[in-house]
Write an enzyme that holds these catalytic residues in place. Structure first.
Site, mmCIF file in Angstrom:
data_model
loop_
_atom_site.group_PDB
_atom_site.id
_atom_site.type_symbol
_atom_site.label_atom_id
_atom_site.label_comp_id
_atom_site.label_asym_id
_atom_site.label_seq_id
_atom_site.Cartn_x
_atom_site.Cartn_y
_atom_site.Cartn_z
ATOM 1 N N ARG A 195 -4.244 -1.114 3.133
ATOM 2 C CA ARG A 195 -4.164 -2.161 2.114
ATOM 3 C C ARG A 195 -2.730 -2.225 1.603
ATOM 4 O O ARG A 195 -1.833 -1.611 2.156
ATOM 5 C CB ARG A 195 -5.155 -1.860 0.996
ATOM 6 C CG ARG A 195 -6.598 -1.975 1.471
ATOM 7 C CD ARG A 195 -7.558 -1.592 0.412
ATOM 8 N NE ARG A 195 -7.436 -2.499 -0.733
ATOM 9 C CZ ARG A 195 -8.407 -2.755 -1.571
ATOM 10 N NH1 ARG A 195 -9.579 -2.190 -1.423
ATOM 11 N NH2 ARG A 195 -8.229 -3.566 -2.582
ATOM 12 N N ALA B 154 -0.786 1.077 0.867
ATOM 13 C CA ALA B 154 -0.421 1.780 2.102
ATOM 14 C C ALA B 154 0.744 1.078 2.796
ATOM 15 O O ALA B 154 1.656 1.736 3.311
ATOM 16 C CB ALA B 154 -1.628 1.861 3.035
ATOM 17 N N HIS B 155 0.741 -0.253 2.801
ATOM 18 C CA HIS B 155 1.860 -0.998 3.385
ATOM 19 C C HIS B 155 3.149 -0.677 2.640
ATOM 20 O O HIS B 155 4.190 -0.436 3.248
ATOM 21 C CB HIS B 155 1.590 -2.504 3.328
ATOM 22 C CG HIS B 155 0.709 -3.002 4.420
ATOM 23 N ND1 HIS B 155 -0.625 -2.684 4.508
ATOM 24 C CD2 HIS B 155 0.978 -3.806 5.476
ATOM 25 C CE1 HIS B 155 -1.137 -3.274 5.572
ATOM 26 N NE2 HIS B 155 -0.193 -3.965 6.176
ATOM 27 N N LYS B 156 3.071 -0.663 1.333
ATOM 28 C CA LYS B 156 4.248 -0.364 0.512
ATOM 29 C C LYS B 156 4.788 1.028 0.839
ATOM 30 O O LYS B 156 5.988 1.209 1.044
ATOM 31 C CB LYS B 156 3.901 -0.459 -0.973
ATOM 32 C CG LYS B 156 5.065 -0.204 -1.882
ATOM 33 C CD LYS B 156 4.694 -0.338 -3.343
ATOM 34 C CE LYS B 156 5.963 -0.201 -4.157
ATOM 35 N NZ LYS B 156 5.743 0.332 -5.465
#
Length: 139
Positions: free
Chosen positions: A33, A36-38
């Site tokens: 989400r 996690a991408h960040k």
């Protein structure tokens, strides 16, 4: 057309996908989400995402002893990943799966890196989990 792909997925394979294709994927699929991408963009990924399929999903996972059981996994709204998706694609992700659309920057990155965005039907979390054979790890 029905297309069968196995991870890791190359740009040659994604470049041949067309709107309306039904895509079947086998192999490892990572769920991630926005947070996690960040973290992947800012700190690096805990796994090699070159050729990886990233599913915009928030799975419900239960730990049982030393293994994980997935209870449900359904797509989450992809627009929250827009700030990070071009960089994730640059890092080598093979395919993105989610719900909803992506912004212009992500669309341009998909074209630039010859990748594809696949739309998953919402409301099928209990059905999708039947396709999961094993959860290797949780980060």
């Amino acid at each position: 057309m029905n297309v069968k792909l196995k991870t890791p997925i190359s740009s040659d394979e994604t470049a041949n996908l067309r709107i309306g294709d039904i895509v079947y994927i086998s192999g490892k699929i990572y769920t991630a989400r926005d947070s996690a991408h960040k973290r992947m963009v800012e700190e690096g990924s805990p796994v090699d995402i070159k050729g990886a399929v990233i599913f915009h999903a928030g799975p419900i996972i239960k730990k049982s002893g030393d293994k994980y059981d997935m209870i449900a996994v359904g797509p989450t709204t992809s627009t929250r990943m827009n700030p990070y998706e071009p960089q994730i694609l640059k890092m080598g992700a093979g395919l993105i799966i989610g719900k909803g659309g992506m912004d212009k920057a992500t669309s341009e990155a998909l074209i630039k890196y010859k990748k594809s965005y696949l739309s998953a039907v919402g409301g099928c979390a209990a059905l999708y989990v039947k396709s999961v054979l094993k959860v290797n790890s949780v980060h």
